[in-house]
Design a protein around this motif. Structure first.
Motif: not given
Length: 575
Positions: A506-518
């Motif tokens: 839904r575009g409301l949460y990062p789709n990946s767990n990586d430094p940039e997303s965090r």
């Protein structure tokens, strides 16, 4: 006559069409202005014939201006309403003749404190003829005799007209948005209200769903609202949720004073009339974004200031009386205290606006400081012991009307965008009629650069050189955001899933767990964390308003996040 709604909207073009017309409380220029607005807001017209009684008042004749001039003894034109319609006393009697300078002086109006400005003057209810002149021009009058020609018409078969437009919602409870349309050739104290009303109509029309019904009302100031209430007061007593009177909602140009850059917005889309709610949601998102991006920020970012209802003033007096009876030291209200302090502050603001175009950095800085003081500190604290300026979520004092409490909370939590003022019966606009003691309707007033607080007030200098047209669109958005919050403030968000909703797609949460997303998550001003707290309180019987209180967040921030969750089918509402 009905005029089809436009397929495009450009506020600057609408302003330029309306500005030259010599409006009054009745007459063809007012009616022509109403017809122009009907291209965007499909008003139906209520008519009140001249001579008819409306409450304690009598509707005056129709009035129109052909031309008014003042010539010297050599026939040279000194004043001409073809150059500026403000040169004539509004509602002036017709008059033609040669007069001595001594007699002429009795019929000339000027402002010594604002020598470059042509003042705006009226005489609706006492017959007289007159002309308006800048004080500098007046000082240049040297002849013993002058020729006056005031070609005006008073029509006993005229009428006063009120425009009304309803946008239906799920409830028959009405939120009314009103403004006046009777002042000629001024921006902030005339056209800013009607222009903002058009913007609010278009924004509210774009919504996929409306909980309340919305009524838009345009009338002449004072006599127009009195006439309207003579017919519609019973309905408003029964159905009015709250009302907003729009008055002086423009903001002065900023230091750089760049040109108004306003783009045209399309008003046509198949999505708007789609039977699919998701299509209508998408249309609103597109329209809202287009509206946001259609103007430049060339104005001082002053807060929108709401004058609270008359009932809030009564509530605060009763509360203070109770506090004093318990031995608490509360300063009693003093008659005239508000107005006296208003005048003291307005001197500073008037000087600052006068000096706005100068290049002196210190003067510009003084101006910004003064406006910040006036619109934030003064409007919130001019009566330090008045409890209406505190957050009702953290204070024992509550007003009788929800609209007052919500605006107080809003001003407390979003002081950069909103302010509140105490109700004052000795000045204001049509909210005084709606709030009159016998009616006591839930009616507030919205303003941005308050009437009588700036030097160009009621004069020819109240124009687009002083005030930003873009700021009117911005004010409409600020008011719209509050209206949207009010729509769901008393509703209870409920989750549509038994477990955590999947926010990523839904575009409301990062789709990946990586430094940039965090990093993006950490730099999102905490919106995701606020969203997760909101979700944890859904389906618990709490309203949107209560959730904002419990997590100690701005109601607007909470409502904006809840709307995102609603639009992406994470939650729904229950009463």
């Amino acid at each position: 006559m009905y005029v089809a709604e436009q397929s495009e909207f450009n506020l600057k073009e609408l302003y330029e069409e309306l500005f030259p017309l010599c409006r009054s409380i009745t007459g063809p220029a007012y009616e022509q202005s109403l017809e122009i607005l009907k291209k965007y807001v499909p008003f139906t017209i209520e008519s009140f014939p001249s001579g008819s009684k409306v409450n304690d008042w009598t509707v005056p004749e129709g009035w129109s201006l052909n031309r008014a001039t003042l010539k010297d003894s050599q026939g040279n034109i000194i004043l001409d309403t073809h150059q500026n319609p403000l040169h004539v006393l509004n509602f002036s009697e017709p008059f033609t003749g040669k007069v001595s300078f001594e007699e002429l002086k009795e019929h000339l109006f000027f402002d010594k404190n604002n020598p470059d400005a042509i003042p705006y003057t009226t005489s609706y209810y006492k017959p007289r003829w007159g002309l308006n002149i800048s004080y500098k021009q007046f000082q240049e009058l040297k002849d013993d005799e002058y020729e006056v020609c005031i070609d005006t018409i008073k029509d006993t078969n005229g009428s006063l007209k009120v425009g009304i437009c309803d946008l239906k919602g799920d409830s028959d409870k009405i939120i009314q948005i009103s403004s006046y349309l009777c002042h000629p050739n001024m921006l902030n104290n005339e056209l800013s209200g009607p222009l903002a009303l058009v913007c609010l109509y278009l924004l509210l029309k774009s919504l996929p769903k409306r909980r309340y019904s919305y009524r838009f009302v345009i009338h002449p100031e004072s006599i127009g609202s009195i006439a309207y209430l003579s017919r519609f007061a019973p309905e408003l007593k029964e159905k009015l949720e709250y009302g907003i009177q729009l008055s002086c909602v423009a903001s002065p140009r900023s230091k750089d004073s760049v040109e108004d850059q306003i783009s045209t917005i399309s008003l046509t889309s198949a999505l708007l009339s789609s039977s699919e709610e998701q299509d209508r949601i998408e249309y609103h998102k597109q329209f809202y974004k287009s509206f946001q991006n259609s103007y430049n920020h060339n104005f001082l970012e002053l807060p929108v200031s709401f004058k609270l209802t008359r009932q809030s003033y009564v509530d605060s007096i009763v509360y203070d009386k109770k506090q004093r009876s318990q031995g608490k030291n509360i300063t009693a209200y003093a008659k005239g205290n508000y107005f006296e302090k208003s005048l003291n502050s307005s001197h500073y603001v008037s000087k600052a606006v006068t000096d706005l175009t100068l290049d002196d950095e210190q003067r510009v800085e003084d101006y910004l400081t003064t406006c910040a003081y006036y619109c934030r500190y003064f409007t919130l604290n001019h009566l330090p012991n008045c409890h209406v300026y505190t957050d009702p979520r953290k204070d024992g004092f509550m007003c009788s009307f929800d609209i007052d409490n919500m605006l107080r909370t809003l001003a407390y939590s979003n002081s950069e965008r909103y302010a509140v003022r105490e109700y004052a019966p000795n000045h204001g606009s049509d909210e005084k009629q709606y709030c009159s003691p016998k009616l006591n309707l839930k009616y507030v007033q919205a303003t941005r650069t308050m009437y009588a607080s700036y030097s160009s007030y009621h004069s020819s200098l109240d124009n687009s050189d002083t005030f930003s047209l873009c700021s009117i669109m911005d004010s409409a958005l600020e008011i719209f955001d509050f209206i949207r919050y009010y729509e769901i403030a008393k509703l209870k968000p409920i989750l549509l899933n038994e477990c955590d909703p999947q926010l990523g797609p839904r575009g409301l949460y990062p789709n990946s767990n990586d430094p940039e997303s965090r990093a993006k998550r950490n730099n999102s001003n905490g919106e995701l964390e606020v969203m997760l707290y909101i979700l944890s309180l859904c389906s618990s019987g709490f309203t949107t308003e209560e959730i904002a209180e419990f997590i100690d967040e701005s109601p607007l921030r909470v409502s904006n996040i809840i709307y995102k969750l609603y639009d992406t089918k994470v939650l729904d509402f229950s009463d």
